[in-house]
Each structure stands twice: as C-alpha cells, then as structure tokens.
Design a protein around this motif. Structure first.
Motif, PDB file in Angstrom:
ATOM      1  N   ASP A  25       0.819  -1.218   0.000  1.00  0.00           N
ATOM      2  CA  ASP A  25       0.000   0.000   0.000  1.00  0.00           C
ATOM      3  C   ASP A  25       0.853   1.269   0.000  1.00  0.00           C
ATOM      4  OD1 ASP A  25      -2.385  -1.335  -0.168  1.00  0.00           O
ATOM      5  OD2 ASP A  25      -2.727  -1.389   1.994  1.00  0.00           O
ATOM      6  N   ASN A  26       2.030   1.206   0.601  1.00  0.00           N
ATOM      7  CA  ASN A  26       2.935   2.349   0.525  1.00  0.00           C
ATOM      8  C   ASN A  26       3.409   2.566  -0.912  1.00  0.00           C
ATOM      9  OD1 ASN A  26       3.901   3.923   3.034  1.00  0.00           O
ATOM     10  ND2 ASN A  26       3.687   1.833   3.815  1.00  0.00           N
ATOM     11  N   ALA A  27       3.695   1.481  -1.606  1.00  0.00           N
ATOM     12  CA  ALA A  27       4.125   1.595  -2.998  1.00  0.00           C
ATOM     13  C   ALA A  27       2.972   2.016  -3.909  1.00  0.00           C
ATOM     14  CB  ALA A  27       4.716   0.267  -3.474  1.00  0.00           C
ATOM     15  N   TRP A  28       1.764   1.718  -3.493  1.00  0.00           N
ATOM     16  CA  TRP A  28       0.582   2.067  -4.293  1.00  0.00           C
ATOM     17  C   TRP A  28       0.255   3.565  -4.232  1.00  0.00           C
ATOM     18  CZ3 TRP A  28      -4.888   1.468  -1.969  1.00  0.00           C
ATOM     19  CH2 TRP A  28      -5.867   1.806  -2.913  1.00  0.00           C
ATOM     20  N   LEU A  29       0.739   4.257  -3.211  1.00  0.00           N
ATOM     21  CA  LEU A  29       0.319   5.630  -2.933  1.00  0.00           C
ATOM     22  C   LEU A  29       0.317   6.563  -4.154  1.00  0.00           C
ATOM     23  CD1 LEU A  29      -0.595   7.792  -0.922  1.00  0.00           C
ATOM     24  CD2 LEU A  29       1.826   8.194  -0.394  1.00  0.00           C
ATOM     25  N   PRO A  30       1.403   6.694  -4.930  1.00  0.00           N
ATOM     26  CA  PRO A  30       1.365   7.650  -6.048  1.00  0.00           C
ATOM     27  C   PRO A  30       0.337   7.276  -7.115  1.00  0.00           C
ATOM     28  CG  PRO A  30       3.345   6.311  -6.142  1.00  0.00           C
ATOM     29  CD  PRO A  30       2.715   6.041  -4.821  1.00  0.00           C
ATOM     30  N   LEU A  31       0.115   5.974  -7.300  1.00  0.00           N
ATOM     31  CA  LEU A  31      -0.901   5.552  -8.270  1.00  0.00           C
ATOM     32  C   LEU A  31      -2.297   5.783  -7.707  1.00  0.00           C
ATOM     33  CD1 LEU A  31       0.746   2.235  -9.516  1.00  0.00           C
ATOM     34  CD2 LEU A  31       0.738   4.472 -10.624  1.00  0.00           C
ATOM     35  N   ARG A  32      -2.441   5.587  -6.414  1.00  0.00           N
ATOM     36  CA  ARG A  32      -3.724   5.853  -5.763  1.00  0.00           C
ATOM     37  C   ARG A  32      -4.098   7.317  -5.909  1.00  0.00           C
ATOM     38  NH1 ARG A  32      -4.766   5.051   0.744  1.00  0.00           N
ATOM     39  NH2 ARG A  32      -6.967   5.644   0.776  1.00  0.00           N
ATOM     40  N   LEU A  33      -3.105   8.207  -5.746  1.00  0.00           N
ATOM     41  CA  LEU A  33      -3.356   9.647  -5.881  1.00  0.00           C
ATOM     42  C   LEU A  33      -3.748  10.021  -7.312  1.00  0.00           C
ATOM     43  CD1 LEU A  33      -0.473  11.060  -3.663  1.00  0.00           C
ATOM     44  CD2 LEU A  33      -2.908  10.876  -3.089  1.00  0.00           C
ATOM     45  N   LYS A  34      -3.363   9.172  -8.262  1.00  0.00           N
ATOM     46  CA  LYS A  34      -3.750   9.401  -9.654  1.00  0.00           C
ATOM     47  C   LYS A  34      -5.096   8.768  -9.987  1.00  0.00           C
ATOM     48  CE  LYS A  34       0.886   9.853 -11.621  1.00  0.00           C
ATOM     49  NZ  LYS A  34       1.833   9.346 -12.651  1.00  0.00           N
ATOM     50  N   GLY A  35      -5.737   8.170  -8.980  1.00  0.00           N
ATOM     51  CA  GLY A  35      -7.048   7.576  -9.187  1.00  0.00           C
ATOM     52  C   GLY A  35      -7.022   6.159  -9.713  1.00  0.00           C
ATOM     53  N   ILE A  36      -5.869   5.487  -9.618  1.00  0.00           N
ATOM     54  CA  ILE A  36      -5.747   4.108 -10.106  1.00  0.00           C
ATOM     55  C   ILE A  36      -6.052   3.148  -8.958  1.00  0.00           C
ATOM     56  CG2 ILE A  36      -4.197   2.410 -11.146  1.00  0.00           C
ATOM     57  CD1 ILE A  36      -2.647   4.729 -12.352  1.00  0.00           C
ATOM     58  N   SER A  37      -6.980   2.274  -9.160  1.00  0.00           N
ATOM     59  CA  SER A  37      -7.427   1.383  -8.098  1.00  0.00           C
ATOM     60  C   SER A  37      -6.318   0.400  -7.705  1.00  0.00           C
ATOM     61  CB  SER A  37      -8.654   0.590  -8.551  1.00  0.00           C
ATOM     62  OG  SER A  37      -8.301  -0.354  -9.548  1.00  0.00           O
TER      63      SER A  37
END
Length: 267
Positions: A108-120
């Motif tokens: 989930d830490n690695a997911w953060l920048p993609l999450r901020l871009k709206g990527i599930s």
C-alpha cells in the motif's frame, strides 16, 4: 568548465530538461540559487555534489515542479505533445527519509502515487508488484514499516517511485542515513536498475566517493547561493563493480572531484 574532455555516450544524448539562469529566493529572503545553468541529458546518471545548503535539493524540487524559480527558466525538451509529453515528464522522487505510512503495508505504501492518480489497488497491482520485485521486496508486500530494516524501508521508497514508471528519477540523498555496507549494496542495486530501465537520474549527495561510483557526470556546486561551478566526467563502463570501487582510477577521479569541490567552496 569540465574536469575531463572525455565524453561518455550519455553526454552526447539529447537533453531532457534544461535550467537556464535559474535563481531561487525564498520568502524569508534566503537566496538558495543564483544563475544556475544545467543541461540534463537522457539516460545519464547525474550527481549534484556540494556543501549543505547550496541548493541541491532546491534543484530537485524545481525539476519536479514542486516549486517555481524566482528567475530563469526550466525547459522540458518534449518529443511529443499532450499525454505523450506528460509521459516524457513523468518524474519519480525519492526523498532522504523513506517517509512511509506506518499504518500501511509495503504494497500500500508503494501504491500511494498511483492511488493519488485515481488508479485502483486492483488495477495497479501488476505495476506495484513489478516495482517491488525490482528492489527485492515482493515477499514483503504484506509487511509493515516497523518490521523492516532501514535499508528495506528505503527500497520501499524507491519502489514507490518506480511504480509510476518514471522517465526521470530524482533522488535526494536517499542513502545518507544508512550504514556503509547497506549503502554500498543499494548503490549497486540502483546502478543495476538504472542500467536495466534506461532512466535519467539526478542524484543529490554529499559524498565524493558515492558520486564517483554512481555517476556518468558530477555537477559540482558552490556554497549558497548555489550555482554549477564545474563538471567532472566519470568515463567508466557500467555496470560498476567492486573492483572499480577500489581501483586507482576511482581514486584518481575522486581526487579530482574533491579538488573541484574545494575550489567551488573557495578553499
């Protein structure tokens, strides 16, 4: 001024971003940069070397678009327009501290920048796992920061930057707080990834020896207000090995780099 006339292939590559006459004065009146000129070329490993407070981190923030210059220009040399141009400017940023969310897993830490871009999370899984595998942390995807060593936390930070598939990677003294053995290991891992991925890297360091080992080119900066005083070309093949780390050639380049740093500081 260059400390060597020998050019590595990346020095002949097309520029990706150029800083021209860049100055930065903060609201409190501190002049961080003045008259900074710098051409960053595609695929090179460029280190910024200079004393504390000379504006190295400020250059990274300006390139990343996290701040704006007070004077001067920053020009991206895009080969395309629209979305393609945005991909050209896809920037990954690794800070000096890992800055991980303690309540979140490695994944989930690695997911953060993609999450901020709206990527599930589900859609991003492939990119994230590829990034974690590249830094040797695939088996730790469910671990929490408190369960990781300092070196592993920094690997997560690097993976977080890699998850966005950056064209240019900005690194602000990422290994400064690590022990020497871990630092050497991460230096080698970083060079392996740079060689595999073909990134452009701008790397901030205070270490002459680290800059020589990692770089194709070293930009030596003056004390504040910072500017580029000279450049040292490291015309050595990649990947670098332990043999190069302890070689007379490494020592000779480190000596020239140290002398250039002392001159830039007016010593």
């Amino acid at each position: 001024m260059q400390e060597s006339a020998t050019a590595t292939p990346t020095l002949q590559a097309a520029p990706i971003v150029t800083l021209s006459g860049v100055g930065k004065t903060f609201d409190n009146g501190t002049v961080a940069l003045a008259g900074t000129d710098l051409v960053v070329r595609r695929g090179e490993f460029l280190s910024l070397l200079g004393p504390s407070g000379c504006g190295k981190s400020t250059i990274l923030r300006l390139v990343a678009g996290l701040d704006e210059p007070t004077v001067g220009t920053i020009e991206w040399h895009d080969n395309a327009k629209g979305r393609a141009a945005q991909r050209e400017r896809n920037v990954g940023y690794v800070f000096q501290e890992p800055t991980l969310m303690p309540w979140a897993t490695v994944f989930d830490n690695a997911w953060l920048p993609l999450r901020l871009k709206g990527i599930s999370r589900r859609k991003a899984e492939g990119q994230i796992m590829t990034a974690l595998e590249s830094v040797g942390l695939a088996d730790f995807r469910a671990a929490y920061p408190r369960e990781l060593s300092g070196g592993m936390k920094m690997r997560v930070s690097i993976a977080r930057a890699l998850a966005t598939s950056p064209s240019i990677l900005l690194m602000d003294e990422p290994f400064a707080a690590l022990d020497e053995i871990t630092r050497f290991r991460l230096n080698d891992d970083l060079l392996r990834l740079w060689d595999e991925k073909g990134w452009t890297v701008i790397f901030v360091t205070h270490s002459v020896f680290e800059s020589v080992y990692l770089s194709t080119r070293i930009a030596v900066m003056t004390a504040r207000p910072g500017r580029i005083a000279t450049e040292v070309i490291v015309d050595e093949p990649s990947p670098r090995t332990e043999a190069f780390r302890t070689s007379p050639k490494n020592g000779e380049i480190a000596r020239r780099t140290s002398e250039a740093l002392h001159r830039a500081m007016g010593e």
